[in-house]
Scaffold this active site. Sequence first.
Site, PDB file in Angstrom:
ATOM      1  N   HIS A  35      35.987  50.811  44.502  1.00 55.33           N
ATOM      2  CA  HIS A  35      34.692  50.132  44.370  1.00 55.33           C
ATOM      3  C   HIS A  35      33.923  50.355  45.671  1.00 55.33           C
ATOM      4  O   HIS A  35      34.524  50.473  46.741  1.00 55.33           O
ATOM      5  CB  HIS A  35      34.915  48.640  44.110  1.00 55.33           C
ATOM      6  CG  HIS A  35      33.667  47.919  43.727  1.00 55.33           C
ATOM      7  ND1 HIS A  35      32.730  47.526  44.650  1.00 55.33           N
ATOM      8  CD2 HIS A  35      33.178  47.545  42.512  1.00 55.33           C
ATOM      9  CE1 HIS A  35      31.725  46.935  44.025  1.00 55.33           C
ATOM     10  NE2 HIS A  35      31.960  46.936  42.727  1.00 55.33           N
ATOM     11  N   GLU A  51      28.553  53.323  39.764  1.00 56.79           N
ATOM     12  CA  GLU A  51      27.772  52.242  40.375  1.00 56.79           C
ATOM     13  C   GLU A  51      27.055  52.753  41.631  1.00 56.79           C
ATOM     14  O   GLU A  51      27.683  52.866  42.684  1.00 56.79           O
ATOM     15  CB  GLU A  51      28.697  51.095  40.801  1.00 56.79           C
ATOM     16  CG  GLU A  51      29.314  50.328  39.679  1.00 56.79           C
ATOM     17  CD  GLU A  51      29.804  48.953  40.147  1.00 56.79           C
ATOM     18  OE1 GLU A  51      29.863  48.067  39.307  1.00 56.79           O
ATOM     19  OE2 GLU A  51      30.096  48.768  41.336  1.00 56.79           O
TER      20      GLU A  51
END
Length: 219
Positions: free
Chosen positions: A89, A137
């Site tokens: 992430h 993302e």
Amino acid sequence: MIIINFKLYKNTFGKGALKLAKICKKVMDESKIEVVLAVSPVDIYKIKKETGLKLYCQNIDEYEDGRWTGWISANQMKKAGASGTLLNHSEHKIPPGKVKKILKNKRKGFEIVLCVRSIGQAEKWALKTKPDFIAYEPSYLIASKDRSVSSEKPEAVKRLVKMCGKIPVLVGAGVKNKKDVEIALKLGAKGVLVASDIVCADDPEKELKEMIEGFKKVC
Ligand code: G3P
């Protein structure tokens, strides 16, 4: 599929995490849209026991059982009740070598959602590691109040979906309403990753319900 990343807000660990997880379960049961919660490793066991929801960790390390003080293993998390994990992430970056090692030792029944911040990352190395999902993302859109991956990056999402072939694509960053969800699904994504719009909301149930409307329209 909607992954709600609890991150590390004041209300998303301990008792707060359980309260939020119960709200998510209620909405999921009513809607029949799959909701997966990415929670702190500390809370996996309790939330799993009390809600039965599908849970992911927010990260794991590359080590397995043995002399690894302070690290978190996939085996340990699986035993605690996790069905998988987010990896790389943008708030928990991992060198490609470590990602490759984790994917190489992937356990059956433990899904890896590999996050990328750019299409280039997916192209250069991420896809080769064969994760269960690729999650796109763009970090500058995370927690944005007025923009999202759907509104700002439609061409990139389309390209990524094509590039990933059989590996399902999820998208996240700034996703905040049913329109964002609808656009993402129409572009070929299999689901979305969301955090602030739900976990920081005064009324998370309302926000989650609205987002789920986007799935109902397209699915
Ligand atoms: O993993 C999901 C997350 O990074 C997106 O955050 O706050 O933009 O929904 P947010």
